[in-house]
Scaffold this active site. Structure first.
Site, PDB file in Angstrom:
ATOM      1  N   HIS A  42     -15.948 -14.447   0.467  1.00  0.00           N
ATOM      2  CA  HIS A  42     -15.475 -15.828   0.574  1.00  0.00           C
ATOM      3  C   HIS A  42     -15.108 -16.202   2.010  1.00  0.00           C
ATOM      4  CE1 HIS A  42     -15.506 -17.244  -3.574  1.00  0.00           C
ATOM      5  NE2 HIS A  42     -15.118 -16.048  -3.941  1.00  0.00           N
ATOM      6  N   ASP A  44     -17.942 -16.317   4.332  1.00  0.00           N
ATOM      7  CA  ASP A  44     -19.205 -16.749   4.931  1.00  0.00           C
ATOM      8  C   ASP A  44     -19.185 -18.242   5.237  1.00  0.00           C
ATOM      9  OD1 ASP A  44     -19.139 -17.102   2.135  1.00  0.00           O
ATOM     10  OD2 ASP A  44     -21.310 -17.202   1.997  1.00  0.00           O
ATOM     11  N   GLY A 133     -25.024  -9.702 -10.823  1.00  0.00           N
ATOM     12  CA  GLY A 133     -24.200  -9.875  -9.640  1.00  0.00           C
ATOM     13  C   GLY A 133     -24.693  -9.132  -8.425  1.00  0.00           C
ATOM     14  N   SER A 135     -27.834  -9.863  -7.154  1.00  0.00           N
ATOM     15  CA  SER A 135     -28.826 -10.766  -6.591  1.00  0.00           C
ATOM     16  C   SER A 135     -30.254 -10.500  -7.038  1.00  0.00           C
ATOM     17  CB  SER A 135     -28.748 -10.750  -5.066  1.00  0.00           C
ATOM     18  OG  SER A 135     -29.130 -12.004  -4.557  1.00  0.00           O
ATOM     19  N   SER A 136     -30.453 -10.480  -8.346  1.00  0.00           N
ATOM     20  CA  SER A 136     -31.801 -10.301  -8.882  1.00  0.00           C
ATOM     21  C   SER A 136     -32.696 -11.491  -8.553  1.00  0.00           C
ATOM     22  CB  SER A 136     -31.748 -10.098 -10.396  1.00  0.00           C
ATOM     23  OG  SER A 136     -31.078 -11.168 -11.038  1.00  0.00           O
ATOM     24  N   SER A 137     -32.128 -12.703  -8.523  1.00  0.00           N
ATOM     25  CA  SER A 137     -32.962 -13.878  -8.235  1.00  0.00           C
ATOM     26  C   SER A 137     -33.434 -13.884  -6.786  1.00  0.00           C
ATOM     27  CB  SER A 137     -32.199 -15.171  -8.546  1.00  0.00           C
ATOM     28  OG  SER A 137     -31.016 -15.271  -7.784  1.00  0.00           O
ATOM     29  N   GLU A 169     -33.792 -22.310  -2.848  1.00  0.00           N
ATOM     30  CA  GLU A 169     -32.600 -22.469  -3.690  1.00  0.00           C
ATOM     31  C   GLU A 169     -31.999 -23.863  -3.513  1.00  0.00           C
ATOM     32  OE1 GLU A 169     -31.135 -20.617  -5.920  1.00  0.00           O
ATOM     33  OE2 GLU A 169     -31.830 -18.560  -5.644  1.00  0.00           O
ATOM     34  N   ASP A 181     -27.587 -13.152   0.642  1.00  0.00           N
ATOM     35  CA  ASP A 181     -28.422 -12.405  -0.296  1.00  0.00           C
ATOM     36  C   ASP A 181     -29.866 -12.305   0.187  1.00  0.00           C
ATOM     37  OD1 ASP A 181     -26.162 -12.243  -1.801  1.00  0.00           O
ATOM     38  OD2 ASP A 181     -26.823 -13.618  -3.367  1.00  0.00           O
ATOM     39  N   TYR A 231     -15.187 -22.193  -6.936  1.00  0.00           N
ATOM     40  CA  TYR A 231     -15.781 -22.010  -5.607  1.00  0.00           C
ATOM     41  C   TYR A 231     -15.617 -23.287  -4.790  1.00  0.00           C
ATOM     42  CZ  TYR A 231     -19.550 -21.448  -2.126  1.00  0.00           C
ATOM     43  OH  TYR A 231     -20.276 -21.382  -0.971  1.00  0.00           O
TER      44      TYR A 231
END
Length: 397
Positions: A42, A44, A133, A135-137, A169, A181, A231
């Site tokens: 948190h 970045d 969690g 970052s598969s995408s 994205e 990611d 967020y």
């Protein structure tokens, strides 16, 4: 739908022939890793640096040019064949499922003026846990982008691939993600972590010599319904804290430009306790990132482990993004033999935590933490050990 199993590149190639048949054209194979963020959460979006590493869990892409203009996608473990054309004006459509991630990349390539002289067949299979969690995408986006770029001779750089994944994205998937990611997945190297300056999009490789220790990824398996709204709330609170500091004469462009010592001198001008704690997390987390880099350079894993615990405590108490699931994982991890550090990683409110565990204790660690976690939260988590891995790359059988 096939029952999922650990896929290998050779097995994927055979499955490709089973789906699309054999001909005289070459099938190219590519690997794209998952990632963990060792520390730096948190910050970045507050001018800070993050410290991720690619890990040895991979998504694989097999691709072969066609004689016509058709584009065909299949996934070994997910049902459905998706067909498009190189002339398609790609747009997001819910019914296209995972194909949206691929079409988003092609859309970005077209916007850059890249053109396809022919179509292609594509088969995907992943050993990366989806929605876990790690970052598969992004592994899917970057692996596919690299595969297409190399197959068609577009010669995109690794940084280009990362930025394209983020652009897709933002513009195609309508997700306002950061760059971490995609960047670590595109540029990662085995036995290293990266200090990534998200604002400048610059990085430094740092040796990741874990010796007899391994990272264990601990997935809460909780649906993260709060993550997006909280967020946005945290971002607004940080912006408010920065504005207060600047209004009181503190000349900084972002919160992470403030050292701990400076914050201790000027932080009292923030009278709202919640805003004060949000800012304190950003300042101290940035300090922990820098200390973690130094600890790894000095091969001081005990110090690194203590910094992981400190990060989690700050995310729990000052940033308030953990919750009973993540707190239980970290608390139980800390009680296990061979564990020298643990913390939540990612946005929070579910998702994953990581622990640094001696290799001889990994199996017992997973069993014991899993048992205690289920006792507390009422359902099972998911766990696996991992080492560092390479970023996106082409494979040769």
């Amino acid at each position: 739908m096939k029952e999922k199993y650990d896929i290998t590149p050779a097995a994927l190639q055979e499955e490709f022939f089973g789906v699309y048949g054999k001909n005289d054209k070459e099938v190219n194979l590519f690997a794209s890793p998952a990632r963990i963020n060792i520390i730096g959460e948190h910050i970045d979006y507050n001018g800070g640096k993050v410290f991720p590493a690619a890990i040895d869990k991979y998504l694989y892409v097999a691709i072969r040019k066609r004689d016509d203009s058709k584009i065909v996608y299949n996934d070994l473990f997910f049902p459905g064949t998706y067909e498009f054309d190189t002339d398609t004006e790609f747009k997001f459509a819910k019914e296209n499922d995972y194909a949206n991630f691929l079409n988003g990349i092609l859309s970005c390539m077209k916007k850059q003026g890249l053109s396809f002289p022919c179509g292609f067949d594509c088969l995907i299979a992943s050993n990366v846990p989806s929605a876990g969690g790690i970052s598969s995408s992004s592994a899917l986006e970057c692996g596919f982008a690299w595969a297409v770029s190399e197959t068609f001779g577009f010669n995109l750089s690794r940084k280009d691939i990362a930025l394209m994944g983020q652009q897709s994205e933002h513009e195609f998937m309508n997700v306002n993600c950061g760059i971490m990611d995609q960047y670590i997945i595109a540029t990662g190297k085995k036995d290293t972590a990266e200090v990534l300056d998200c604002a400048k999009v610059e990085h430094e490789y740092v040796p990741l010599n874990l010796g007899d220790y391994r990272f264990v990824v601990m997935n809460t398996k909780k649906q993260r319904k709060l993550a997006d709204s909280k967020y946005n709330e945290r971002r607004a609170q940080c912006e408010e804290g920065l504005a207060i500091l600047q209004k009181n004469g503190v000349n900084i462009p972002d919160l992470c430009s403030l050292s701990v010592e400076e914050f201790n001198k000027v932080g009292s001008c923030i009278t709202d306790d919640v805003i004060y704690r949000r800012v304190r997390h950003c300042v101290t987390e940035m300090d922990r990132v820098l200390k973690a880099v130094d600890a790894l350079k000095a091969n001081n894993l005990i110090e690194l482990g203590q910094l992981l615990y400190g990060s989690h405590n700050s995310l729990r108490d000052d940033y308030e993004v953990t919750g009973i699931e993540l707190d239980t994982l970290v608390e139980q991890a800390s009680k296990q033999p061979g564990c020298i550090g643990a913390r939540m990683t990612g946005a929070g409110f579910g998702g994953c935590a990581i622990a640094l565990v001696h290799k001889d204790n990994v199996d017992d660690f997973i069993k014991n933490v899993g048992t205690e976690y289920k006792k507390v939260v009422g359902y099972e988590g998911a766990f696996f050990g991992c080492s560092s891995g390479d970023g996106v790359n082409q494979l040769y059988l």
